[in-house]
Scaffold this active site. Structure first.
Site, PDB file in Angstrom:
ATOM      1  N   SER A 160     -50.032  19.981 -38.692  1.00 25.44           N
ATOM      2  CA  SER A 160     -50.601  20.963 -37.758  1.00 25.44           C
ATOM      3  C   SER A 160     -50.462  20.659 -36.364  1.00 25.44           C
ATOM      4  O   SER A 160     -50.791  21.513 -35.455  1.00 25.44           O
ATOM      5  CB  SER A 160     -52.075  21.301 -38.231  1.00 25.44           C
ATOM      6  OG  SER A 160     -52.993  20.121 -37.557  1.00 25.44           O
ATOM      7  N   LYS A 178     -57.375  18.321 -33.442  1.00 26.22           N
ATOM      8  CA  LYS A 178     -56.939  19.730 -32.946  1.00 26.22           C
ATOM      9  C   LYS A 178     -57.078  19.684 -31.332  1.00 26.22           C
ATOM     10  O   LYS A 178     -57.560  18.622 -31.001  1.00 26.22           O
ATOM     11  CB  LYS A 178     -57.782  20.904 -33.166  1.00 26.22           C
ATOM     12  CG  LYS A 178     -57.760  21.093 -34.567  1.00 26.22           C
ATOM     13  CD  LYS A 178     -56.467  21.413 -35.358  1.00 26.22           C
ATOM     14  CE  LYS A 178     -56.348  21.548 -36.677  1.00 26.22           C
ATOM     15  NZ  LYS A 178     -55.230  21.679 -37.450  1.00 26.22           N
TER      16      LYS A 178
END
Length: 177
Positions: free
Chosen positions: A36, A77
């Site tokens: 991701s 993230k």
């Protein structure tokens, strides 16, 4: 002989205490799981997270953080929106406070991910991020589970900022903006 054993025991105890203090209050390592954050991080990269600096400065747009989510284990993230910001995405372009966000780290432009959102659509009550709330997105948007899936991240969920990738050795790095 007893004196030497005692010195070794003291050295071992001091080392264990130092390790506990460092891991509890200063730094901790994590292994990146998944793609991701590709190309910034690859699956199985190992990173060091600075837990200490959060006490002296605020997180900023572009910081890469590790946080705990109710949706699963710890995530890595990038912070896109900070408290007080208005964040939207239109046609794969992120806007923060009405200005397009330059995201050189995003190289994936496939049409396979949600490319339009507003904060209310992500569960935010109002047009701006509340105090202590952050909007996070992965760099590899087509495969990333992020604020588009589980909403904003509370500051208390953030472990710290990623400061170093130390594995693999041929990809050691310290700046992820």
């Amino acid at each position: 002989m007893k004196k030497e054993i005692g010195e070794w025991l003291v050295a071992i105890i001091v080392a264990v205490v130092l390790i506990i203090v460092i891991r509890s209050f200063l730094f901790v390592s994590y292994t990146v799981d998944g793609l991701s954050m590709d190309p910034t991080f690859e699956d199985e990269d190992r990173v060091v997270v600075n837990k200490f600096m959060q006490h002296f400065s605020e997180y900023e747009t572009g910081d890469v953080v590790v946080f705990h989510s109710e949706a699963g284990p710890a995530y890595v993230k990038r912070i896109i929106g900070t408290p007080g910001d208005t964040v939207t995405m239109e046609d794969k372009q992120v806007y923060v406070n009405g200005e397009p966000l330059e995201e050189d780290y995003v190289v994936h432009t496939e049409d396979t991910y949600l490319d339009n959102f507003t904060l209310p659509e992500l569960g935010v009550d109002g047009e701006t991020l509340p105090e202590d709330k952050y909007l996070v997105l992965g760099d590899n948007r087509p495969v990333s589970r992020d604020s588009r899936d589980f909403g904003t991240v509370d500051e208390s969920q953030i472990v710290g900022e990623v400061q170093l990738r130390f594995w693999p050795l041929n990809r050691i790095a310290v700046n992820f903006e």
